[in-house]
Write an enzyme that holds these catalytic residues in place. Structure first.
Site, PDB file in Angstrom:
ATOM      1  N   GLU A  68       0.827  -1.204   0.000  1.00 48.07           N
ATOM      2  CA  GLU A  68       0.000   0.000   0.000  1.00 48.07           C
ATOM      3  C   GLU A  68       0.867   1.261   0.000  1.00 48.07           C
ATOM      4  OE1 GLU A  68      -4.165  -0.690   2.103  1.00 48.07           O
ATOM      5  OE2 GLU A  68      -2.524  -1.342   3.394  1.00 48.07           O
ATOM      6  N   GLU A 127      -4.093  -9.030   3.906  1.00 45.46           N
ATOM      7  CA  GLU A 127      -4.952  -8.710   5.051  1.00 45.46           C
ATOM      8  C   GLU A 127      -6.109  -9.679   5.217  1.00 45.46           C
ATOM      9  OE1 GLU A 127      -2.907  -4.822   3.953  1.00 45.46           O
ATOM     10  OE2 GLU A 127      -3.715  -6.578   2.911  1.00 45.46           O
TER      11      GLU A 127
END
Length: 270
Positions: A124, A144
């Site tokens: 990210e 995640e």
């Protein structure tokens, strides 16, 4: 740092150095921990991005990389997070959110020199930069979903914009890693280099960017980012507004004069 560069503190988890006159190299500096993002790194990066937003001094381009040879950033520090209460987790994540959004909003161009694996929040962070040069040995993943959470630092928004919705949903919903060749083929990485060449390649490109008119570079970044969120005709008009801000600048006059005098322009960011 030079006298014209911003006065930056010595951070605990991040190192900074000036390359040439106008490029700042920022290194995530927790190699024994996979350069994982702990609370202190969140504080350090937020402070750094805020300082550069307020006054970048002579800095015209940033290169973001990781310490060591194997890992760019492993994501959030799960050892620190183990046993965290809901309140502590949310407080930490709110800090991370501010840090990521300040990076995204940074007026300066930021090149990610992904020297190794970029997982979860590490990917990210790379996606929050303007573009990515990566090691041929790097692997990427947004893991995640395998931990009972989901990306919360732009992953579900920046990844589809890089690789397309269908590919992004597959990456996000499976959590499966993918390699550097796939990252380049899908449009996530601009170019791949042997591990030792990633940072030099990013610095070479940063030197080219830093040699161009800095106000022009900033307006281009702004136009691409905000224009991409608009209906096309509105985006055209936004681009012209950005363009018109450059007409009455010293750098525009210098650029045209240097062209006619057959010399390299000397841009001052004014």
């Amino acid at each position: 740092m030079t006298a014209q560069s911003p006065a930056l503190p010595a951070y605990d988890t991040v190192s900074t150095r000036l390359h040439g006159e106008h490029t700042l190299v920022v290194t995530l500096n927790r190699a024994p921990n996979g350069n994982a993002i702990n609370t202190q790194m969140g504080r350090d990066l937020l402070d750094l991005w805020n300082r550069l937003t307020e006054d970048a001094g002579a800095v015209r381009c940033v290169v973001l990389t990781g310490a060591g040879e194997r890992i760019f950033c492993a994501g959030g520090d799960l050892k620190e997070r183990n046993g965290m209460s809901r309140e502590a987790w949310q407080r930490q994540h709110e800090l991370f959110e501010r840090m990521y959004w300040t990076l995204v909003d940074l007026p300066l161009p930021v090149i990610a020199a992904v020297n190794g694996h970029a997982y979860a929040g590490g990917l990210e962070m790379a996606l929050s930069c303007d573009f990515v040069y990566a090691s041929t040995q790097a692997r990427f993943a947004l893991t995640e979903v395998t931990l009972g959470i989901m990306p919360g630092a732009g992953g579900t928004q920046n990844l589809p914009r890089a690789v397309g919705d269908r590919r992004a949903k597959e990456i996000l919903m499976t959590g499966r890693p993918f390699d550097a060749a796939q990252a380049e083929r899908w449009g996530l990485a601009n170019a791949l280099y042997e591990p030792a060449e990633v940072l030099p390649a990013a610095l070479a490109t940063a030197d080219i960017i830093a040699g161009n008119a800095p106000l022009s570079v900033r307006q281009i970044k702004k136009s691409v980012r905000y224009g991409g969120q608009m209906e096309l005709r509105t985006a055209f008009r936004f681009e012209i507004e950005a363009y018109n801000h450059l007409i009455d600048t010293e750098d525009r006059r210098e650029g045209v004069l240097a062209f006619n005098e057959k010399r390299k322009p000397v841009f001052k960011g004014r």
